[in-house]
Each structure stands twice: as C-alpha cells, then as structure tokens.
Design an enzyme around this catalytic site. Structure first.
Site, mmCIF file in Angstrom:
data_model
loop_
_atom_site.group_PDB
_atom_site.id
_atom_site.type_symbol
_atom_site.label_atom_id
_atom_site.label_comp_id
_atom_site.label_asym_id
_atom_site.label_seq_id
_atom_site.Cartn_x
_atom_site.Cartn_y
_atom_site.Cartn_z
ATOM 1 N N GLN A 1 17.267 28.545 27.299
ATOM 2 C CA GLN A 1 18.445 28.935 28.091
ATOM 3 C C GLN A 1 19.706 29.054 27.229
ATOM 4 O O GLN A 1 20.756 29.439 27.729
ATOM 5 C CB GLN A 1 18.694 27.896 29.201
ATOM 6 C CG GLN A 1 17.624 27.864 30.281
ATOM 7 C CD GLN A 1 17.604 29.134 31.136
ATOM 8 O OE1 GLN A 1 18.539 29.955 31.112
ATOM 9 N NE2 GLN A 1 16.532 29.325 31.887
ATOM 10 N N CYS B 1 8.648 25.001 46.859
ATOM 11 C CA CYS B 1 8.338 24.713 48.256
ATOM 12 C C CYS B 1 6.898 25.105 48.521
ATOM 13 O O CYS B 1 6.468 26.183 48.162
ATOM 14 C CB CYS B 1 9.194 25.547 49.187
ATOM 15 S SG CYS B 1 10.928 25.358 48.881
ATOM 16 N N GLY C 1 8.749 31.469 25.857
ATOM 17 C CA GLY C 1 9.207 30.085 25.874
ATOM 18 C C GLY C 1 8.093 29.079 26.112
ATOM 19 O O GLY C 1 8.007 28.052 25.429
#
Lengths: 408, 385
Positions: free
Chosen positions: B180, B327, B71
């Site tokens: 997707q 994060c 992708g």
C-alpha cells in the site's frame, strides 16, 4: 551525520616529482567524471589532495563511488570549522560520536599547518582531547593502538576534523601508463586481469573471440556485460568482437586434438596483435594464472606466448584462484562471469589437452597450413566488430534502445 | 450515472501509457524470455532492462529485484523463503495483528507447521510500537514482518525505527509489506535496515499479475515454486514480460510524481475528514494525525450498521467504496485489524474504507461526502443499538 567535505588523498602519483601538476589535474578529471551524478559538488586541489565540498550532497554514496576510482589512496569524510576552539571541540565530539563501531580507545593527532593559529599542536591535543574524554563516558586514551585516531588539520582556510580514513582503490589514474589490449573471455580471470591492469593506469581495449553458432549470442552478451562493468571503472571501453568460427573449424580439422587449444591461442594472439597495432596499444593483457589449466602451464605459456611479439602482461600469473575470485566479487564481475554460457575455448576442449606442447610440432602444423592460416587471421581481423561500452551501456545500440524507451 | 471509484487500495486504474505498453509487448514480444533464439533473448533483455529500471528508481541493485506475480506472492516468498531456510534453532517469527491476509495467513500456516509466531497489537491509532518488537525478539527469532502502511486504515508503521533497532541483530531478517505504500510513502531502501520489501504493480496503476520483492544483496530465499530456475532460482516461471515492463513504467510514473501526488492526496484527505466531522454517526478509524497516515486511505465506521448496506446504498449513487469485514450470508465477522486496535465490536463490524487516487479532485470528495451524508440520514431510523 552530514559531513561538509570529502578529503581525497591521491595515491602513488604523488611520489613522482616533476609531472605532479599534470597528474593531479588528470586525477581531478577522473574524480569529477566519477561524480557527475552530483552537480552540487565543488572541488579544491592542494598538494596531493582534493577537497570535495559536498554542499548537502550524499557524502556516503559519493565516497562509495570514489573507492572505485584508481589513483586514490584514501578518503575521509570531514567537518570543516572556523579557527575557534569551541567549534573545533564541538566538531571533534560530533565526528567521534558518529564513528561506527563505537570506539573504546582513541588518540588525538593534530597537524598545525597554519602557524598563526594561537595554540600549538601539543596544546590543541590536550584542549580538544580532554573535552572529548569529559563528554564520552567509557572512552580512554591509547596512543599505541587506538580504535580511532581523531585528527585535526589546521589550515589557513579553516580546521578539518575527522577520524575515518577509508582506503581507496590505489594505483594510477587511468591512461597514465599507456594502452594495452585485454583478452577478454567470459570467465572469472580475464575481467580481473583487466581491472588490475586498469588500476595500474593502463587504458584497456578488450578483445573477445566468438564462434557463432558454436557459441551462443548469450556468451557474447555476457562479455558485453563484463566490458560494461569494466567501463564503470574506465569510463569508456572499446570491445572488439572477433569472428573466430572459420579459424577454429580449420584448426579443429587438423587431427591434433591435444594441440588445438595451443593452436587457437596462438592465432588469437596474432589477431590481438594486429588489433593492437591498429589501436596503438603496446602490450597484451591476459588472465593467465600459472598452472590453472592446460594452456597455462609454463610449457604452454612458452609455446603460446612465442606467437606474439608484443609484451604479454599476466597480472594474475602468481595468484591463487581464490584470490582472483575474491577480487572478481569485489569489482562486481563474478556474478556475470559464472553465468553458464560456453565461450569458444571451452567448446573444442579435447579430453587430454597438451600441458607441454612441442613448439616444433606446433610450428610444423602452422607452416603446413601456411597461407590459409594467414588469410583466415586477416579475415578475422577484418570482420571484427567494435563496440564502445560506457557505464550506461553501449553507444551504438543506443539507437535501437531508444525505440524501446517508450515502454519504460 | 458517473461512477466514483473510491477503491484504489484494492486496485487502481492503470495509466493509459501502461495499457498501451502491455498491449504492444504482448503483440511484439511473445517469445519466451528464457529462449535461446534472438526473439527470446530480445525479450530477456527487456526483462533485465525493467529490472535495472525498477532498481534505479528504488535505490536498489538490479540483483536485489525479484519479479513475482504480485503482493501475495511476494509476501509468501519473503516469509516462507526465510523460514524455509532457517535452521531448527530459529523457528520464531514476529509480526503484527494487523497485517494483510497474505502475511497473516502465511504466519498462520507456518504456525501449523511448528513455527512460533508473536502477533504484536497496535495502539488505538493502529500503530505498533518499535519497543514491542524489541521486547518480542528471542534467541530463535528468524524474521520480523511489519507492513509499511495498513491496507484498511492507512496507518503507517514505524519501519525505519524497527529497521534501526534490528541493525544490531543481523540474524533477524526484516520483511516489510510495502504493497500500500509504494508510490505514496517515501522509502529509502539503501538505508532502511529492511531485508525484504514486497510490492504489487496494480496498486500503483500498473498491470495486475506483476509485483516484485526486494531482497537484500546476498540473502538467499527458499523458493516457493520449483521449475525453470528463473530469477536466479528464487522464482521459477515464465517471465510475465508485459506485466514486468508495464510495472517498471508505472513505478517510474508513480515515483516521479510522488511529491505532487502526496500533496494533493493529503489535501483530499483533509477535505474528506472535515466533511466527515459534520456527520456525527461516522467515526474515523484511520489515524487522525496525518503524519501517521497514508494519504489515500480513510476508514470510517457507522457503528450499529451493517457496512455492506452502506456500501450498496452508496453504489446506487455511483459511489464505490469497500468494506473490510468479510461477510458471509449469516454471520458478520468484525475486522481483524480494527479488533486488534481495540475499537470494540460495533466499530470493528461496521467499517467502510474509502481510498482515492489520481483521478479525484475536490469536487469528487464533496460528492462522496454529500452521498455519505444522505445515505446515513436514510439509514438513521434503521440503526440497531
């Protein structure tokens, strides 16, 4: 929008009176063969026309497929309605509004084949035309050069409404005009010559000469791919692969570099002629185009052509290279043709090939080779491998492919 | 402890038969598919057969299929391939604020090289408006790039409408990141008005390292990689034959079973949503209207809770989900996608993504919901508001 029918008008064959029935049923067979992917279609034949009822099938794709079927003049996607003015008006609007590009002018064209219909064609012209004009802002009538011609065809079984007429491939149904051998190299011209011959109703068997290991397997694969593309038009095509190495190396050793192409071509024609005899073909089709290369000058064509007794058909002889390329792009062979694998003619090309070979010199060389030449021609014919190509691939190799099927 | 793998949007378990195929091809066809000898040409033929198979399944022409490594490469190739050939007068690109990082990052990169980029913002359901695309088109627009289904929320984008409105503007190319969507959302390449469509095999149970880019017939791309000129000079590099054939097989299995799988996955989605409704702490970020949503992705936020805490607690119970906010050890960055949807910082920072697949049944969804519920109950006293 979803059309109900495809209206197929058959081409040149309708000109022929006596055998019309036979031609039409041949055509119907070809059409059905091209559309086997659509089992839901129903076919009705009437004087020079085939009505294909779509029953929900994808009309656009079916139409696109039909544009490649020889013997079809034009194709129209049509709506069919009852003998009811309101329904006809409704369909006329729908058909016109679906037309792209959006027309700014139109004219009505009414044909009343079923005379029991209450309104005559002049009246219908007015009744439907006025309705269309009222409901289409900015549309005007132009009877001379309209953007679209909105047609009503009033038949006993109903009224056909349409405004799009897509040109078909033209020509004759395949096989109607007999059979010929096609000299198929890997280049741009010969597949186009094959297609042109097929469009004229000639059944084709392709002949290709390879000189492995001087030529590669890819060069042959390329020709196999070209033959497969021709099979898309022809349904099923035989491809004869002739081993030419022995002959070519013999000719290459004659110290007559400038004549080697001439000598090779003559031997190729002799082999093709033998294969033609076996197949019952009555001509040899080549991709020659006048003056294009040394072997296609008038002088060369004369000396080379004399090696064969069968008629040599050269459909491209008076065409420009650009025209040929354009056709090759349209019929889907160009991309394959330009793949860079050498065939056996580009291989031993001398620096200065003869553009005006001397027939007596050429015949002299061949006579000197005598039996040896004759023997190698026979061996080449005997060693010829024949593949049967279909649009899906190669019949013989299906077995090998099935071992690989588990991977797909 | 049984593992419940709910991260199918990140990567899927390959079909058993695909694993076998890849292994067999590695063993039997190790020759270079561009080599001249028999072993090479045999391998090359398998590449072409895979191309024809992929094209046939998608309604494309074989020449429209370019094999890539996946992708990210497909998206880079599509976008840079168009803008790399665009003249100086067409230096504008339209995309959305919710694209996958391989589109977003490419757009950012091009911006630094002088391309103007318009980023369209979606509505609260995560959907961009075709009218916004139309309004953003300028004289120098070379490309519109809009994803088919969003990878975080599953929101479907109106690519058919955008394709239709771009039909009148042949100079503006339309790229769709379908990574997707393949095998989950029906797509009609032939009529879509889309010029370039990206896909990745490992999202539809194929092998990793394989993908494709559909390129509309006649459209030329500037290649990313210089080299041996494979894929008609568009993508150099030795063909990944096992990956390519494995992908072709996985695509067939996915496309052939799509109607049943869609039905099943939408049922699972409904089931999960009805459970989630009973956990008031959790907010749904995916479209509530399932006609606007991918069947396999459900995105939830626990506002005020660090998502990786939720993730690791679920993991202790064998349930694997993903967070979409990247994060770092010190700072907590909110999701770019959820932020663009205007969902506010608390929701954008605290989201987890659940994505399921063929191996899941209703009971698995029940177990997931039950563990979500117990985890939320444990965390409740620790909420920071």
């Amino acid at each position: 929008m979803n059309f109900d029918y495809l209206l197929v008008r058959l081409g040149e064959l309708t000109l022929k009176g006596r055998n019309r029935g036979k031609f039409e049923s041949l055509m119907l067979g070809k059409i059905k063969q091209a559309l086997t992917a659509y089992p839901e279609l129903q076919y009705e034949c009437s004087y020079g026309r085939v009505y294909i009822k779509l029953n929900g099938a994808d009309g656009e794709r079916a139409l696109a497929r039909l544009t490649d079927v020889f013997g079809i003049w034009t194709i129209s996607p049509v709506l069919k309605v009852k003998h009811d003015l309101e329904e006809i008006r409704h369909a006329a609007l729908a058909v016109l509004h679906a037309h792209l590009p959006v027309p700014s002018t139109f004219k009505m064209s009414v044909k009343r084949a079923w005379k029991d219909f209450p309104h005559d064609s002049m009246e219908m012209n007015r009744l439907v035309g006025a309705h269309v004009l009222r409901n289409t802002p900015a549309l005007r009538v132009d009877v001379r050069e309209p953007d679209v011609e909105l047609r009503l065809d009033i038949q006993q079984q109903g009224v056909f409404v349409y405004c799009t007429v897509v040109p078909g491939a033209g020509g004759f149904p395949l096989g109607m005009n007999g059979k010929a051998m096609l000299m198929l190299s890997g280049g741009i011209d010969s597949p186009v010559a094959g297609w042109t011959a097929m469009r004229k109703g000639l059944e084709i068997e392709a002949v290709h000469f390879h000189s492995y290991p001087f030529t590669s397997q890819q060069a042959t694969d390329k020709v196999v791919a070209l033959a497969q593309r021709l099979a898309y038009y022809g349904g099923r095509i035989k491809l004869h692969l002739v081993p030419f190495t022995e002959l070519q190396t013999l000719l290459a050793q004659q110290k007559q570099d400038h004549l080697i192409i001439t000598l090779m071509r003559r031997s190729m024609l002799r082999i093709a002629e033998r294969l033609a005899e076996r197949s019952g073909a009555l001509a040899i089709v080549t991709g020659d185009s006048l003056g294009q290369v040394a072997s296609q000058t008038l002088g060369s064509m004369n000396v080379i052509g004399r090696a064969a007794e069968l008629p040599l058909l050269r459909p491209l002889v008076m065409m420009d290279k650009l025209e040929i390329i354009r056709i090759s792009e349209r019929i889907g062979t160009y991309e394959t043709s330009i793949l860079p694998f050498e065939d056996c003619c580009t291989l031993f090309v001398p620096k200065s090939p003869a553009t005006n070979p001397n027939l007596r010199v050429v015949e002299g060389i061949e006579n000197a080779l005598g039996e040896q030449l004759e023997r190698l021609v026979g061996e080449a014919v005997a060693g010829t491998e024949t593949l049967v190509m279909t649009p899906e691939g190669q019949e013989e190799r299906k077995l090998a492919a099935s071992a690989e099927d588990r991977w797909f | 402890m049984k593992t419940y793998y709910f991260d199918h949007s990140a990567s899927t378990p390959p079909y058993e038969s695909v694993i076998r195929t890849v292994a067999e091809l590695m063993a039997e066809h190790y020759a270079h598919p561009s080599a001249l000898h028999r072993a090479g040409t045999d391998a090359g033929k398998l590449v072409e057969r895979a191309r024809a198979a992929v094209a046939g399944l998608l309604g494309a022409a074989p020449g429209e299929v370019v094999f890539t490594s996946g992708g990210t490469e497909s998206n880079n190739l599509a976008i840079k391939g168009i803008l790399g050939l665009a003249g100086r007068k067409t230096r504008h690109m339209i995309t959305t604020a919710i694209e996958h990082s391989s589109v977003h990052g490419t757009a950012r990169q091009l911006e630094s090289e002088g391309v103007r980029v318009t980023y369209l913002t979606p509505d609260e359901q995560g959907r961009v408006a075709p009218s916004d695309v139309a309004a953003a088109i300028a004289d120098d627009t070379a490309l519109v790039s809009v994803m088919h289904a969003n990878n975080e929320t599953g929101a479907l984008q109106p690519i058919e409408e955008i394709g239709a409105l771009l039909r009148d503007r042949p100079r503006v190319r339309f790229h769709v990141d379908g990574v997707q969507a393949v095998g989950k959302i029906p797509f009609d390449w032939a009529r879509s008005g889309v010029d370039l469509y990206s896909a990745s095999a490992h999202k539809f149970r194929g092998p990793r390292g394989a993908g494709y880019l559909l390129v509309r017939d006649g459209l030329k791309l500037h290649p990313l990689l210089a080299g041996g000129g494979q894929e008609s000079d568009t993508r150099s590099g030795t063909h990944n034959l096992p990956g390519i054939v494995g992908m072709a097989q996985a695509l067939r299995l996915a496309i052939e079973s799509m109607p049943e799988r869609r039905k099943r996955m939408y049922e699972l989605r409904r089931r999960l949503l009805s459970h989630v409704e009973r956990i008031p702490e959790l907010v749904l970020n995916s479209p509530s209207d399932e006609r606007l949503a991918s069947p396999q992705i459900v995105n939830l936020s626990y506002p005020g809770m660090r998502p990786e805490v939720l993730l690791h607690m679920l993991e202790e119970h064998g349930v694997l989900v993903s967070t979409q906010s990247a994060c770092s050890s010190k700072s907590l960055k909110p999701s770019r996608v959820l932020t663009a949807m205007g969902l506010g910082e608390a929701r954008a920072t605290g989201s987890i993504r659940v994505s399921f697949g063929d191996e899941h049944v209703a009971e698995d969804i029940d177990i997931l919901a039950e563990r979500l519920q117990s985890t939320v109950a444990k965390l409740k006293p620790l909420e920071r508001n």
